[in-house]
Each structure stands twice: as structure tokens, then as C-alpha cells.
Design a protein around this motif. Structure first.
Motif, PDB file in Angstrom:
ATOM      1  N   PHE A  73     -22.239  40.614 -16.974  1.00 30.59           N
ATOM      2  CA  PHE A  73     -22.556  39.674 -16.089  1.00 30.59           C
ATOM      3  C   PHE A  73     -21.717  39.741 -14.458  1.00 30.59           C
ATOM      4  CE2 PHE A  73     -25.519  36.944 -17.738  1.00 30.59           C
ATOM      5  CZ  PHE A  73     -25.215  36.624 -18.997  1.00 30.59           C
ATOM      6  N   SER A  74     -22.402  39.455 -13.407  1.00 33.87           N
ATOM      7  CA  SER A  74     -21.810  39.287 -12.123  1.00 33.87           C
ATOM      8  C   SER A  74     -21.747  37.683 -11.863  1.00 33.87           C
ATOM      9  CB  SER A  74     -22.660  39.913 -10.965  1.00 33.87           C
ATOM     10  OG  SER A  74     -22.047  39.582  -9.795  1.00 33.87           O
ATOM     11  N   SER A  75     -20.554  37.053 -11.755  1.00 35.67           N
ATOM     12  CA  SER A  75     -20.647  35.839 -11.541  1.00 35.67           C
ATOM     13  C   SER A  75     -21.057  35.365 -10.228  1.00 35.67           C
ATOM     14  CB  SER A  75     -18.991  35.413 -11.563  1.00 35.67           C
ATOM     15  OG  SER A  75     -18.287  36.086 -10.365  1.00 35.67           O
ATOM     16  N   ALA A  76     -21.989  34.256 -10.106  1.00 35.72           N
ATOM     17  CA  ALA A  76     -22.725  33.642  -8.838  1.00 35.72           C
ATOM     18  C   ALA A  76     -22.423  32.256  -8.905  1.00 35.72           C
ATOM     19  CB  ALA A  76     -24.026  34.061  -9.066  1.00 35.72           C
ATOM     20  N   LEU A  77     -21.028  31.889  -8.424  1.00 32.22           N
ATOM     21  CA  LEU A  77     -20.494  30.549  -8.233  1.00 32.22           C
ATOM     22  C   LEU A  77     -21.120  30.021  -6.807  1.00 32.22           C
ATOM     23  CD1 LEU A  77     -18.538  32.303 -10.127  1.00 32.22           C
ATOM     24  CD2 LEU A  77     -17.215  30.135  -9.923  1.00 32.22           C
ATOM     25  N   GLU A  78     -22.228  28.952  -6.739  1.00 33.74           N
ATOM     26  CA  GLU A  78     -22.572  28.532  -5.586  1.00 33.74           C
ATOM     27  C   GLU A  78     -21.521  27.582  -5.015  1.00 33.74           C
ATOM     28  OE1 GLU A  78     -25.089  30.205  -4.854  1.00 33.74           O
ATOM     29  OE2 GLU A  78     -25.920  30.793  -6.484  1.00 33.74           O
ATOM     30  N   ALA A  79     -21.898  27.290  -3.712  1.00 34.80           N
ATOM     31  CA  ALA A  79     -20.871  26.594  -2.767  1.00 34.80           C
ATOM     32  C   ALA A  79     -20.966  24.965  -3.381  1.00 34.80           C
ATOM     33  CB  ALA A  79     -21.408  26.488  -1.314  1.00 34.80           C
ATOM     34  N   GLY A  80     -22.149  24.663  -3.826  1.00 37.45           N
ATOM     35  CA  GLY A  80     -22.093  23.434  -4.734  1.00 37.45           C
ATOM     36  C   GLY A  80     -21.119  23.122  -5.761  1.00 37.45           C
ATOM     37  N   PHE A  81     -20.942  24.149  -6.577  1.00 35.80           N
ATOM     38  CA  PHE A  81     -20.004  24.309  -7.650  1.00 35.80           C
ATOM     39  C   PHE A  81     -18.749  23.760  -7.006  1.00 35.80           C
ATOM     40  CE2 PHE A  81     -18.074  24.968 -11.665  1.00 35.80           C
ATOM     41  CZ  PHE A  81     -16.813  26.004 -11.231  1.00 35.80           C
ATOM     42  N   TRP A  82     -18.032  24.708  -5.895  1.00 35.46           N
ATOM     43  CA  TRP A  82     -16.940  24.332  -5.544  1.00 35.46           C
ATOM     44  C   TRP A  82     -16.921  23.072  -4.818  1.00 35.46           C
ATOM     45  CZ3 TRP A  82     -13.837  27.535  -7.578  1.00 35.46           C
ATOM     46  CH2 TRP A  82     -14.340  29.049  -7.734  1.00 35.46           C
ATOM     47  N   HIS A  83     -17.742  22.343  -4.319  1.00 30.64           N
ATOM     48  CA  HIS A  83     -17.906  21.188  -3.667  1.00 30.64           C
ATOM     49  C   HIS A  83     -17.702  20.138  -4.839  1.00 30.64           C
ATOM     50  CE1 HIS A  83     -18.723  17.855  -0.998  1.00 30.64           C
ATOM     51  NE2 HIS A  83     -19.760  17.491  -1.865  1.00 30.64           N
ATOM     52  N   GLN A  84     -18.185  20.448  -6.111  1.00 30.37           N
ATOM     53  CA  GLN A  84     -18.097  19.444  -7.032  1.00 30.37           C
ATOM     54  C   GLN A  84     -16.853  19.616  -7.784  1.00 30.37           C
ATOM     55  OE1 GLN A  84     -20.403  17.085  -6.858  1.00 30.37           O
ATOM     56  NE2 GLN A  84     -20.759  16.999  -9.059  1.00 30.37           N
ATOM     57  N   LEU A  85     -16.327  20.845  -7.894  1.00 35.63           N
ATOM     58  CA  LEU A  85     -14.976  20.993  -8.473  1.00 35.63           C
ATOM     59  C   LEU A  85     -14.095  20.207  -7.557  1.00 35.63           C
ATOM     60  CD1 LEU A  85     -12.933  22.290 -10.268  1.00 35.63           C
ATOM     61  CD2 LEU A  85     -12.981  24.210  -8.836  1.00 35.63           C
ATOM     62  N   THR A  86     -14.042  20.301  -6.096  1.00 31.91           N
ATOM     63  CA  THR A  86     -13.156  19.639  -5.256  1.00 31.91           C
ATOM     64  C   THR A  86     -13.018  18.070  -5.584  1.00 31.91           C
ATOM     65  OG1 THR A  86     -13.545  21.151  -3.714  1.00 31.91           O
ATOM     66  CG2 THR A  86     -12.703  19.201  -2.698  1.00 31.91           C
ATOM     67  N   GLN A  87     -14.460  17.396  -5.871  1.00 29.89           N
ATOM     68  CA  GLN A  87     -14.292  16.078  -6.243  1.00 29.89           C
ATOM     69  C   GLN A  87     -13.729  15.828  -7.421  1.00 29.89           C
ATOM     70  OE1 GLN A  87     -15.613  13.977  -3.693  1.00 29.89           O
ATOM     71  NE2 GLN A  87     -15.710  15.903  -2.608  1.00 29.89           N
ATOM     72  N   LYS A  88     -13.971  16.800  -8.310  1.00 26.47           N
ATOM     73  CA  LYS A  88     -13.579  16.498  -9.787  1.00 26.47           C
ATOM     74  C   LYS A  88     -11.820  16.560  -9.365  1.00 26.47           C
ATOM     75  CE  LYS A  88     -17.177  16.008 -12.549  1.00 26.47           C
ATOM     76  NZ  LYS A  88     -17.237  15.011 -13.288  1.00 26.47           N
ATOM     77  N   LYS A  89     -11.471  17.420  -8.980  1.00 27.41           N
ATOM     78  CA  LYS A  89      -9.993  17.573  -8.840  1.00 27.41           C
ATOM     79  C   LYS A  89      -9.415  16.480  -8.146  1.00 27.41           C
ATOM     80  CE  LYS A  89      -5.926  19.680  -8.334  1.00 27.41           C
ATOM     81  NZ  LYS A  89      -4.813  19.851  -9.497  1.00 27.41           N
ATOM     82  N   LEU A  90      -9.985  15.973  -7.189  1.00 31.21           N
ATOM     83  CA  LEU A  90      -9.388  14.959  -6.312  1.00 31.21           C
ATOM     84  C   LEU A  90      -9.486  13.706  -6.865  1.00 31.21           C
ATOM     85  CD1 LEU A  90     -10.888  15.651  -2.711  1.00 31.21           C
ATOM     86  CD2 LEU A  90      -8.338  15.830  -3.421  1.00 31.21           C
ATOM     87  N   ASN A  91     -10.903  13.167  -7.692  1.00 32.61           N
ATOM     88  CA  ASN A  91     -10.966  12.131  -8.383  1.00 32.61           C
ATOM     89  C   ASN A  91     -10.824  11.976  -9.898  1.00 32.61           C
ATOM     90  OD1 ASN A  91     -11.998  11.223  -5.710  1.00 32.61           O
ATOM     91  ND2 ASN A  91     -13.736  12.172  -6.248  1.00 32.61           N
ATOM     92  N   ASP A  92     -10.802  12.942 -10.426  1.00 32.25           N
ATOM     93  CA  ASP A  92     -10.798  12.833 -11.980  1.00 32.25           C
ATOM     94  C   ASP A  92      -9.643  13.837 -12.654  1.00 32.25           C
ATOM     95  OD1 ASP A  92     -14.245  13.138 -11.871  1.00 32.25           O
ATOM     96  OD2 ASP A  92     -13.018  11.160 -11.965  1.00 32.25           O
ATOM     97  N   TYR A  93      -9.441  15.090 -12.314  1.00 29.22           N
ATOM     98  CA  TYR A  93      -8.534  15.642 -12.944  1.00 29.22           C
ATOM     99  C   TYR A  93      -7.166  15.577 -12.612  1.00 29.22           C
ATOM    100  CZ  TYR A  93     -12.741  18.536 -14.264  1.00 29.22           C
ATOM    101  OH  TYR A  93     -14.191  18.736 -14.518  1.00 29.22           O
ATOM    102  N   ARG A  94      -7.054  15.562 -10.921  1.00 32.55           N
ATOM    103  CA  ARG A  94      -5.706  15.419 -10.537  1.00 32.55           C
ATOM    104  C   ARG A  94      -4.933  16.482 -10.918  1.00 32.55           C
ATOM    105  NH1 ARG A  94      -5.997   8.608 -10.630  1.00 32.55           N
ATOM    106  NH2 ARG A  94      -7.839   8.526  -9.516  1.00 32.55           N
ATOM    107  N   LEU A  95      -3.770  15.915 -11.613  1.00 31.65           N
ATOM    108  CA  LEU A  95      -2.972  17.116 -12.093  1.00 31.65           C
ATOM    109  C   LEU A  95      -3.092  17.678 -13.657  1.00 31.65           C
ATOM    110  CD1 LEU A  95       0.388  15.538 -10.801  1.00 31.65           C
ATOM    111  CD2 LEU A  95      -1.024  17.426  -9.753  1.00 31.65           C
TER     112      LEU A  95
END
Length: 663
Positions: free
Chosen positions: A47-69
Motif C-alpha cells: 500500500f501507498s498511504s494516501a492521507l487527505e488534507a481533511g484527515f489532518w484537519h479532523q486530527l487537529t480538531q480531535k487533538k485540540l478538543n478530545d485527545y489533548r494529552l
């Protein structure tokens, strides 16, 4: 191409690196039928990973609002597709929906469940024990194979790992992707070289196979079945899930097993097959002499679905050791330089919501091209400058459809204000736009397009279009304004590639038709008159969509605006473009839900685009136009010869009537 792509991998030697030139050579040699001992070694396209910009945007929101540390592992979901044209890498895609593991999977795509390890620091990302992560996931797959759990839940065979670190100050994302695969101790060899499905199956069998697979997906309630059992005769094909092995196969000396294969190479299967082969060897390796493998590939080219390029080959599976020790595993993706290492993507610019919207719009169009029309020239569509004369019922629907095609440059011309009857039919306006006498349609349409998609380059002009039979010489000011409007219209038509004539009357379409014909511009949608406003509400949406689709089809034709007309008789013939036919006219009858495609020669007495009208306009300019505006309708008919034609026709009818009466 500066990067090196990891395409093939054996069991122990890791990935075989091939650059883009070598890919072409490999695929060319694959079709030659060579069958040396080295060719028979089974290798897999990773496989060749294909991580779209929308994935990183959602990860950013998850990190800031849910995952935190929180660095604990998280469940995510990707998918792979098996209908890509030859040449594209085997992609595992993660997009904005990756965090909704119970959400829907795109049509005809196979889901893959994964584990996200998101670290808080770059040091933690670097220090993570990658070998331990791989062995942990591989052990879970191995245990599921031994216990039989993988038979009931084959998705276990398609797990992946994603290790990430998100630097949210700079929007730099570091990541390393892994698709764990168990390895046979001695590797695998094919009994015979792979062949395409159409080389061993008749057309009847191919059709039966496609129908059977669709039925299995429908019965299972999923978009794509990753692995399946198969048996067939000259006329029939039967399929079943892996868990039905014992009751499906009565003779296991030779069995046929299928895999939903995302690889595009003609001689090599994709990565998902690896763990399936280990499962088969562990469960039934001692019972089988030969396993026939079908790499099921389901393409849609120019609107036609085809599975005939699927690959068939045979292997003899070795017996695995009786002990419970987990097999060795591989799976970490190499970086763009071909070395074992992570990747980094800088999204500091496109993480802006406006840029993210542009990326998403472009991605949607690219997916359409990848999956449906690989030859589609999207750049030509996106760069087309469209002038919409009229911002009413048709204008609003045309604009929305143009944006759906990714058109970035849209200009409106209209002199009306929004009234209370408009918003229900004209989707760019709302009730508030009607208050206080109503906003300018052209300007309000521009504002709404920018709210819908900030990446659009929209302009509006609140101006009138002079018409034949509507005098402009009542005063010098009126005449001067009419001349300015004509000059502005000439400038706009010259600056745009396609002109949509979306006004209510034939008279209002006369001047743009003359100018566009003189400047050799394409014009669309000239014959609806007032029907879109006073007829069924759906008519404008249908007509607007057809007009835009016709424009895109013309752009894909090698002759562009000079394309030969397709007619209703051409519907069964080979289409001239990747998008199908290119008619000059579409006559729709909503009362019976029918369309016809009339084709005729240009009328040499047309009051707008005939040679005599264009000659006068190009020689005399506004002087000629002023004469048309201030004269009756008969002026143009006299000029083009229509008056004489009508007289001759009436005379012929009188003579015919006299002849009838004398009989």
C-alpha cells in the motif's frame, strides 16, 4: 520523477524499489508471457498511504478538543479501491471521515480498520518502538487466524497502524504508516504465471461472476466483500463467504478463492492477499493441492463497468509449522527516498478553512476522474471562464452546477432586483434579499457564491442589454448609456470562454448571440424563452444542469466549440468524448420524461448569426446596432431575407391550395 516508489515486496527481502520508468518496463514485460523461475516468485504490491488534507484537519480538531494529552491508541478507518486505472499506486486512503469507524464506506470501496498512535512530542514519535507495534498487531492477526476468528471477521486480516505527531503551531504533521503482513518461512511460488480473467473465462462466465459478486455484497450488507470463495461452471458462478468453507467446498484438492484487489499491476496481487494466504495455509493447507486465486478488479471506464482485467493465478501453499509461534511480519512503509523512515507533510497553508475547501472540491473531482473517467481533462474545465447573462431561475442553477464541476471564474450580468417570488425557485437568494425593494440579483448572486465556496472568483454587473425593437434614441443620455452597455458586453464576452444566455426572451438574447458569434465564442442555452419561469419548477434545475454538462462535454472534445453535432441516432454508437455525446441541441419533454437530440445545418437567414448580420455588425459597429434597436422586428427579417422567404412560402401554399380545389 525524483521520488522512488515501493511497488513489490517478497517475504524477507523487503521492498523492491522501482522508479516510474521501470514501472512501465515491468508492465510491458508482464504481458509478454515470460515464465522464468524468477517471474514465478509471488510478490505483492504494498500500500501507498494516501492521507487527505481533511484527515489532518479532523486530527487537529480531535487533538485540540478530545485527545489533548491522551496518547492511548485510537480506532480509525480507511478504505481502498480496486477500480483504479493502470499506473496508479495501490492506495489506502484516510480522509476526514476516518475517525467515524461506524460510518459509511464510499461505494465500491473496501474498509480497513486501523489503530492511531498520536504522540504529544516529536521526541516521543521518534522514540516509539516501531518493531514492537508491528509485532503486537501481527500477533493479533496470527491469533485470529489460529482461533478461526478471522474466518468470521475477515477485516482482521486488513488492519493497519498509523503513528503520528501533529505540530499544531506550524501545522507540520509527521507520520509513519504500517500494514502488517505475515510472511511464509520459505516464500511462495506460483504454479503458472498470472493471466487476465478474459483469457480463461468466457464472456458469459465473466457476466455471471460480476452478478454473483454484486449479490454477495448485497447479501452481506457491505459495499465490497474483501475475500470470498468461488466455484464455477461454463454457465454459472457461485460465491460464499470464508466462514462457509466447509459446506461450500466438498472437494478441496483444488479450490478458488477471491480477493478484492486494489493493485493495478498485471502480474502482481495487492497487499491484502498476503494475510489471506496465511489463513488458507493454516486452516486447510494440508488438504489442498492447488489454490486458484482471483484478484478481483472492478473498473469503470467511460461509463462502462468491466472486471475482465482481473487477474487469475495458481499457487501451492506450504504447510505451516504446527507450533503456535507467530510468523515474522513486515509492513512499515518506506519514505519518499526509499528508506525506512517516516514522512512529513506541511499543511500550514491549506489548513486555512478556505484552502481546505478548495482542496476538498478538487479532491472530489479527482476521485470522479480516477474512478469513472481517467481521461477527463479537469484543468480545462476548472480554468474555463463562464459569463452568465441572467441571474434568475436558470442563472442560479447553472452557477451551482458550474461550481460542482470546479469552475472558479463565474460572472453574472442582470439588471433586476430580487422579488418575493424569486427565492423559492432561485437557490442563490433568500427571503431577506427581497426586503427594502430587493437586492441586485447580480451582486447578491456573487455574495452567495462566495459564501458557498470562498475559492470562487465571482463578479457581478448590474446592467441592461439593449434589444431589437426597443428604441434607445429618446435622449442623448439614453443613447450614451446603451453604447456603454454594448461596449461593456463586448468586453465581457471577449474576456470569457463560454457565454450562457439565460434571459427570458429571444430579443434579449439577440445582441449577445451576435457578439459571441463574431468573437467565435461558445454559447449555451438559447431556446428556453420564458418556459423555465412559468412551467414546472424542476425544469430550470434540469435545463441548467444539462447546459453545464453540455459545456463540459464540449471542452473534452478535440474540436471544442466546432464539434460535429451528436444526434439521437448516435446513442448506440461509440461516443466522441470520454463523457459521451456532444449534441448541439437538447429538446426535453418533462411531461413524458424524454430527451431528443436534434441536429441541423446552420440557418443562413438567422437574424443573429447569419453572415449578413455579422458582416454589418463587424463593419458598422454600434451604428448598425442602434438601427436594429430603433427599428421594428421586420428590419432584421428584411436584412436576412426572412421576409422574402415567408412571402415565397405563402405563395406556394396558395398555389397548392388552388391545385387541391381543382381536383
Amino acid at each position: 520523477m525524483s521520488e522512488r516508489i515501493s511497488l513489490l515486496s517478497g517475504d524477507h527481502t523487503g521492498s523492491l524499489e522501482i522508479d516510474s520508468f521501470s514501472i512501465e518496463v515491468l508492465m510491458a514485460s508482464d504481458t509478454s508471457g515470460a515464465s522464468s523461475s524468477s517471474d514465478l516468485k509471488l510478490q505483492f504490491a504494498p500500500f501507498s498511504s494516501a492521507l487527505e488534507a481533511g484527515f489532518w484537519h479532523q486530527l487537529t480538531q480531535k487533538k485540540l478538543n478530545d485527545y489533548r494529552l491522551d496518547e492511548s491508541p485510537k480506532c480509525i478507518k480507511g478504505y481502498y479501491y480496486n477500480g483504479d486505472p493502470v499506473g496508479l499506486p495501490t492506495r489506502l486512503t484516510l480522509e476526514f471521515s476516518a475517525f467515524d469507524v461506524d460510518g459509511p464506506t464510499p461505494a465500491r470501496c473496501c474498509p480497513a480498520l486501523g489503530t492511531l498512535y498520536n504522540t504529544n512530542t516529536l521526541d516521543a514519535f521518534r522514540a516509539t518502538d516501531k518493531k514492537a507495534l508491528l509485532e503486537k498487531e501481527a500477533k493479533e492477526i496470527w491469533d485470529a487466524i489460529q482461533s478461526g476468528a478471522a474466518l468470521k471477521n475477515p477485516s482482521i486480516l486488513c488492519k493497519f497502524i498509523l503513528l503520528t505527531f501533529a505540530d499544531l503551531k506550524k501545522y507540520h504533521f509527521y507520520y509513519w504508516f504500517c500494514f502488517p503482513a505475515l510472511c511464509f518461512p520459505e516464500g511462495l511460488k506460483m504454479i503458472q504465471p498470472p493471466v487476465t480473467l478474459e483469457q480463461v473465462f468466457s464472456q458469459r462466465q465473466i457476466s455471471a461472476l460480476q452478478e454473483s459478486y454484486d449479490g454477495l455484497c448485497l447479501k452481506s450488507g457491505i459495499t465490497a466483500v474483501p475475500f470470498f470463495l468461488m466455484k464455477y461452471t461454463e454457465d454459472t458462478v457461485e460465491m460464499a463467504l470464508l466462514e462457509d468453507w466447509k459446506k461450500f467446498f466438498t472437494d478441496t484438492k483444488k479450490v478458488t478463492v477471491g480477493v478484492y484487489d486494489p493493485c493495478t499491476l498485471s502480474q502482481h496481487p495487492g497487499w491484502p492477499l498476503r494475510n489471506l494466504l496465511v489463513l488458507l495455509a493454516k486452516q486447510w493447507g494440508s488438504e489442498m493441492e492447488v489454490v486458484e486465486l482471483l484478484c478481483f478488479r472492478d473498473q469503470t471506464l467511460q461509463g462502462n463497468r468491466s472486471i475482465k482485467h482481473s487477474v487469475v493465478f495458481q499457487v501451492k501453499l506450504p504447510e505451516l509449522p504446527n507450533n503456535s509461534v507467530c510468523l515474522k511480519s513486515v509492513g512499515w512503509e518506506k519514505n519518499p527516498k526509499g528508506a525506512m523512515g517516516p514522512r512529513m507533510v506541511n499543511l500550514s497553508e491549506c489548513m486555512d478553512p478556505k484552502r481546505l475547501a478548495e482542496s476538498s472540491v478538487d479532491l472530489n473531482l479527482k476521485l470522479m476522474r480516477w474512478r469513472l473517467v481517467p481521461s477527463l481533462d479537469l484543468d480545462k474545465v476548472v480554468s474555463t471562464k463562464c459569463l452568465l447573462l441572467g441571474a434568475g431561475t436558470l442563472g442560479c442553477n447553472v452557477a451551482r452546477t458550474l461550481m460542482g464541476w470546479g469552475v472558479r471564474h463565474i460572472t453574472f450580468v442582470d439588471n433586476a432586483n430580487i422579488s418575493y417570488s424569486n427565492p423559492v425557485r432561485q437557490p442563490l437568494y433568500e427571503f431577506e434579499d427581497c426586503l427594502g425593494g430587493g437586492k441586485s440579483k447580480a451582486m447578491a448572486a456573487v455574495d452567495r457564491l462566495n459564501k458557498i465556496f470562498p475559492g470562487v472568483n465571482a463578479e457581478g454587473y448590474n446592467m441592461s442589454i439593449p434589444m431589437p425593437g426597443h428604441p434607445v434614441n429618446f435622449s442623448q443620455a439614453t443613447l450614451s448609456q446603451a453604447q456603454k452597455d454594448v461596449e461593456q458586453l463586448e468586453k465581457l464576452i471577449s474576456e470569457h470562454d463560454v457565454v450562457f444566455l439565460l434571459m427570458d426572451t429571444r430579443e434579449s438574447r439577440w445582441l449577445p448571440t451576435v457578439i459571441a458569434a463574431s468573437k467565435r465564442k461558445s454559447t449555451r442555452d438559447r431556446t428556453l424563452d420564458q418556459q423555465c419561469t412559468v412551467s414546472r419548477p424542476g425544469l430550470a434545475m434540469i435545463a441548467g444542469a444539462l447546459a453545464v454538462e453540455l459545456m463540459v462535454s464540449i471542452l473534452q472534445h478535440s474540436e471544442g466549440g466546432y464539434a460535429v453535432a451528436s444526434s439521437s441516432d448516435d446513442r448506440m454508437n461509440e461516443p466522441p468524448t470520454s463523457l459521451g455525446l456532444v449534441p448541439h441541441q437538447i429538446r426535453g419533454f418533462l411531461s413524458r420524461f424524454d430527451n431528443v437530440l436534434p441536429a441541423s445545418l446552420a440557418f443562413d437567414k438567422c437574424t443573429a448569426c447569419s453572415p449578413v448580420v455579422l458582416d454589418h455588425y463587424e463593419r458598422e459597429g454600434f451604428s448598425f446596432l442602434s438601427q436594429v434597436f430603433n427599428s421594428s422586428h421586420s428590419f432584421l427579417e428584411d436584412l436576412t431575407g426572412l421576409t422574402l422567404l415567408h412571402q415565397e412560402t405563402q405563395a406556394a401554399e396558395i398555389w397548392d391550395m388552388s391545385d387541391d380545389e381543382s381536383i
